[in-house]
Design a protein around this motif. Structure first.
Motif, PDB file in Angstrom:
ATOM      1  N   GLU A  61       0.828  -1.209   0.000  1.00  0.00           N
ATOM      2  CA  GLU A  61       0.000   0.000   0.000  1.00  0.00           C
ATOM      3  C   GLU A  61       0.867   1.266   0.000  1.00  0.00           C
ATOM      4  N   LEU A  62       1.907   1.267   0.822  1.00  0.00           N
ATOM      5  CA  LEU A  62       2.784   2.432   0.897  1.00  0.00           C
ATOM      6  C   LEU A  62       3.544   2.649  -0.403  1.00  0.00           C
ATOM      7  N   GLU A  63       3.982   1.555  -1.036  1.00  0.00           N
ATOM      8  CA  GLU A  63       4.670   1.686  -2.319  1.00  0.00           C
ATOM      9  C   GLU A  63       3.728   2.266  -3.368  1.00  0.00           C
ATOM     10  N   LYS A  64       2.475   1.816  -3.348  1.00  0.00           N
ATOM     11  CA  LYS A  64       1.492   2.337  -4.295  1.00  0.00           C
ATOM     12  C   LYS A  64       1.225   3.815  -4.025  1.00  0.00           C
ATOM     13  N   ALA A  94       4.012   5.935  -5.397  1.00  0.00           N
ATOM     14  CA  ALA A  94       3.893   6.047  -6.856  1.00  0.00           C
ATOM     15  C   ALA A  94       2.787   7.034  -7.232  1.00  0.00           C
ATOM     16  N   ASP A  95       1.642   6.974  -6.536  1.00  0.00           N
ATOM     17  CA  ASP A  95       0.538   7.895  -6.816  1.00  0.00           C
ATOM     18  C   ASP A  95       0.943   9.339  -6.541  1.00  0.00           C
ATOM     19  N   LEU A  96       1.666   9.563  -5.454  1.00  0.00           N
ATOM     20  CA  LEU A  96       2.103  10.920  -5.119  1.00  0.00           C
ATOM     21  C   LEU A  96       3.101  11.457  -6.135  1.00  0.00           C
ATOM     22  N   GLN A  97       3.945  10.582  -6.654  1.00  0.00           N
ATOM     23  CA  GLN A  97       4.884  11.016  -7.687  1.00  0.00           C
ATOM     24  C   GLN A  97       4.133  11.453  -8.936  1.00  0.00           C
ATOM     25  N   ILE A  98       3.103  10.701  -9.311  1.00  0.00           N
ATOM     26  CA  ILE A  98       2.295  11.067 -10.481  1.00  0.00           C
ATOM     27  C   ILE A  98       1.571  12.387 -10.224  1.00  0.00           C
ATOM     28  N   GLU A  99       0.991  12.520  -9.031  1.00  0.00           N
ATOM     29  CA  GLU A  99       0.280  13.755  -8.679  1.00  0.00           C
ATOM     30  C   GLU A  99       1.224  14.959  -8.727  1.00  0.00           C
TER      31      GLU A  99
END
Length: 136
Positions: free
Chosen positions: A83-86, A89-94
């Motif tokens: 979950e933390l890895e995901k 990744a989501d924060l990097q995209i944001e």
């Protein structure tokens, strides 16, 4: 060769006992074959500490302990890591999307108009991102 110190003091010098590999092996062998108990072996071989013999048995005995490190995670820990890895990744995209939006806003409205609409925290973030982009 193992070094053992005892509490015996002769004069001002501390007594240090050193046991050869042969003595260690013979002591362990005598205990495992039932010729001597651990207490008897301590007396026979002049070994003041039981832990010394225990270490020899671990190292030289029939049932040598082999260290094997196994990492065990509970299922919930593994799921939490995923979950933390995901989330990272989501924060990097944001972050990339927001950076692109800021660049578009600057191009359309100009930097001054953008700065007027940002609060203090957003303005700091904007300046940091701008420096980061310039350094790339």
């Amino acid at each position: 060769m193992e070094v053992k110190m005892s509490n015996e003091i002769s004069g001002k010098a501390l007594v240090v006992r050193r046991y050869s590999e042969a003595v260690k092996l013979q002591c362990v062998s005598d205990i495992e074959r039932g010729r001597l108990t651990v207490k008897e072996a301590m007396e026979w071989y002049d070994i003041p500490w039981r832990r010394t013999i225990d270490r020899w048995r671990e190292k030289y005995g029939k049932d040598k302990k082999k260290t094997k490190i196994v990492r065990i995670l509970m299922k919930s820990e593994q799921e939490r890591i995923r979950e933390l890895e995901k989330l990272v990744a989501d924060l990097q995209i944001e972050n990339r999307i927001k950076t692109a939006q800021i660049q578009l806003w600057e191009e359309e409205k100009g930097e001054k108009a953008l700065k007027k609409r940002l609060n203090t925290q957003q303005l700091k973030e904007y300046e940091e991102r701008k420096k980061l982009l310039e350094s790339l």
